[in-house]
Design an enzyme around this catalytic site. Structure first.
Site, PDB file in Angstrom:
ATOM      1  CE1 TYR A 143       9.438 -26.824 -37.724  1.00  0.00           C
ATOM      2  CE2 TYR A 143       7.200 -27.388 -38.360  1.00  0.00           C
ATOM      3  CZ  TYR A 143       8.082 -26.664 -37.577  1.00  0.00           C
ATOM      4  OH  TYR A 143       7.599 -25.762 -36.652  1.00  0.00           O
ATOM      5  CG  HIS A 176      11.627 -23.181 -28.609  1.00  0.00           C
ATOM      6  ND1 HIS A 176      11.909 -21.900 -29.021  1.00  0.00           N
ATOM      7  CD2 HIS A 176      10.849 -23.057 -27.503  1.00  0.00           C
ATOM      8  CE1 HIS A 176      11.319 -21.037 -28.197  1.00  0.00           C
ATOM      9  NE2 HIS A 176      10.683 -21.709 -27.266  1.00  0.00           N
ATOM     10  CB  CYS A 182       4.296 -40.806 -31.590  1.00  0.00           C
ATOM     11  SG  CYS A 182       2.562 -41.259 -31.849  1.00  0.00           S
ATOM     12  CD  GLU A 224      17.650  -5.693 -35.010  1.00  0.00           C
ATOM     13  OE1 GLU A 224      16.815  -5.071 -35.665  1.00  0.00           O
ATOM     14  OE2 GLU A 224      17.670  -6.935 -34.944  1.00  0.00           O
TER      15      GLU A 224
HETATM   16  P1  OAD Z   1      14.121 -13.709 -33.431  1.00  0.00           P
HETATM   17  O1  OAD Z   1      14.148 -13.911 -34.909  1.00  0.00           O
HETATM   18  O2  OAD Z   1      12.889 -13.194 -32.797  1.00  0.00           O
HETATM   19  O3  OAD Z   1      15.270 -12.702 -33.039  1.00  0.00           O
HETATM   20  C1  OAD Z   1      16.564 -12.873 -33.518  1.00  0.00           C
HETATM   21  C2  OAD Z   1      17.439 -11.861 -32.846  1.00  0.00           C
HETATM   22  O4  OAD Z   1      18.773 -12.106 -33.292  1.00  0.00           O
HETATM   23  C3  OAD Z   1      17.110 -10.408 -33.202  1.00  0.00           C
HETATM   24  O5  OAD Z   1      16.982  -9.658 -32.013  1.00  0.00           O
HETATM   25  C4  OAD Z   1      18.326  -9.941 -33.991  1.00  0.00           C
HETATM   26  O6  OAD Z   1      18.686  -8.599 -33.697  1.00  0.00           O
HETATM   27  C5  OAD Z   1      19.411 -10.867 -33.490  1.00  0.00           C
HETATM   28  N1  OAD Z   1      20.518 -11.082 -34.431  1.00  0.00           N
HETATM   29  C6  OAD Z   1      20.523 -11.019 -35.776  1.00  0.00           C
HETATM   30  N2  OAD Z   1      21.754 -11.265 -36.260  1.00  0.00           N
HETATM   31  C7  OAD Z   1      22.562 -11.502 -35.181  1.00  0.00           C
HETATM   32  C8  OAD Z   1      23.940 -11.807 -35.014  1.00  0.00           C
HETATM   33  N3  OAD Z   1      24.768 -11.929 -36.039  1.00  0.00           N
HETATM   34  N4  OAD Z   1      24.408 -11.975 -33.743  1.00  0.00           N
HETATM   35  C9  OAD Z   1      23.571 -11.854 -32.672  1.00  0.00           C
HETATM   36  N5  OAD Z   1      22.268 -11.554 -32.791  1.00  0.00           N
HETATM   37  C10 OAD Z   1      21.756 -11.389 -34.021  1.00  0.00           C
HETATM   38  O7  OAD Z   1      14.601 -15.081 -32.796  1.00  0.00           O
HETATM   39  P2  OAD Z   1      14.384 -15.636 -31.333  1.00  0.00           P
HETATM   40  O8  OAD Z   1      14.371 -14.544 -30.329  1.00  0.00           O
HETATM   41  O9  OAD Z   1      15.327 -16.755 -31.180  1.00  0.00           O
HETATM   42  O10 OAD Z   1      10.106 -20.367 -31.508  1.00  0.00           O
HETATM   43  O11 OAD Z   1      12.921 -16.217 -31.462  1.00  0.00           O
HETATM   44  C11 OAD Z   1      12.421 -16.949 -30.398  1.00  0.00           C
HETATM   45  C12 OAD Z   1      11.468 -17.973 -30.892  1.00  0.00           C
HETATM   46  O12 OAD Z   1      10.500 -17.387 -31.764  1.00  0.00           O
HETATM   47  C13 OAD Z   1      12.075 -19.054 -31.750  1.00  0.00           C
HETATM   48  O13 OAD Z   1      12.728 -20.055 -31.025  1.00  0.00           O
HETATM   49  C14 OAD Z   1      10.885 -19.598 -32.449  1.00  0.00           C
HETATM   50  C15 OAD Z   1      10.178 -18.307 -32.806  1.00  0.00           C
HETATM   51  O14 OAD Z   1       8.850 -18.374 -32.909  1.00  0.00           O
HETATM   52  C16 OAD Z   1       9.637 -21.569 -31.885  1.00  0.00           C
HETATM   53  O15 OAD Z   1       9.868 -22.072 -32.965  1.00  0.00           O
HETATM   54  C17 OAD Z   1       8.805 -22.245 -30.844  1.00  0.00           C
END
Ligand code: OAD
Length: 240
Positions: free
Chosen positions: A59, A112, A120, A211
């Protein structure tokens, strides 16, 4: 897509993709790996109990990265939509960055958590989360709670923990007439189910991203493209 009318209520869910053009890698983009560890292995309460230094190193790197990035046109477009809609707008983000706020968004729920906050690690301690942009790389550097003495942890929802303020999110989903999801792969629950819940309640549902997401079956429209390129014109269309 028609423009909005006075009765519309817009619920926006953003994922890592909305910050991709600002230079923050998506989770799928980094193949879920950090220094050879699966993100799931450094983002759990169990990982923190076993090796708090490793978790804080992960982090701390992310904190340093976040201090160098700025919002992109997608963040500004959503802030503009909020300015026009006021209480008819609600933004829920899965992202822990502050780029929505930096772009001018005010009503932002970080389901999140927030990378620049700590709290804490003792769940029975009522010390409130606090702003903290520091890096901790050794056991000695990790601070302890002034009230109970437990280690301080990042204010992040880890795997196996319940996201923040889900009651408010479900209430807002129930009110929504349009749900707009931006840059989320649609695989991580509970966020992946928001679109299904809202659609069952009669909301129109739109996805923006390069995508097709895993939960694409619940969207009325999938607009394929980068958020920073698509959202400014889509927001103009909504505002008529
Ligand atoms: P992901 O990394 O799973 O997905 C990211 C998405 O963004 C993909 O579908 C890409 O196609 C899309 N993407 C990439 N570039 C882009 C752009 N320029 N414009 C729009 N879209 C784009 O991320 P999340 O779905 O956010 O949780 O993941 C959800 C959660 O999984 C996160 O919050 C995290 C992770 O585990 C925690 O940390 C609790």
């Amino acid at each position: 897509m028609n423009s909005l009318n006075n009765h519309d209520r817009v619920f926006v869910l953003t994922g890592a993709g909305v910050s991709a053009e600002s230079g923050l890698p998506t989770f799928r983009g980094m193949n879920g790996l950090w220094r050879g560890y699966r993100v799931e292995d450094v983002a759990t309460p169990e990982a923190f109990s076993a090796d708090p230094v490793l978790v804080w190193q992960f982090y701390s790197e992310r904190r340093q990265r976040h201090q160098t990035v700025v919002p992109n046109p997608a963040h500004y477009a959503l802030a503009e939509l909020e300015r026009k809609l006021g209480d008819g707008f609600f933004l829920c983000t899965q992202n822990v960055d502050s780029l929505h706020e930096q772009a001018g968004s005010r009503r932002v729920l970080h389901m999140h958590g927030r990378i620049m906050q700590s709290r804490c690690s003792n769940s029975r301690c009522d010390t409130a989360p606090f702003d903290d942009g520091n890096s901790y790389r050794t056991r000695e550097e990790i601070p302890r709670c002034v009230a109970c003495g437990a280690l301080i942890r990042p204010h992040i929802c880890w795997f196996g923990e319940v996201p923040f303020e889900m009651d408010l999110v479900l209430h807002q989903l129930g009110e929504a007439t349009l749900v707009l999801v931006v840059g989320s792969s649609g695989v991580v629950e509970p966020a992946a189910s928001f679109v299904r819940i809202a659609r069952r309640g009669g909301a129109r549902t739109v996805y923006v991203g390069p995508e097709v997401p895993a939960n694409h079956g619940y969207f009325d429209e999938v607009l394929e493209g980068k958020a920073g390129e698509m959202l400014p014109s889509f927001v103009k269309l909504l505002l008529g």
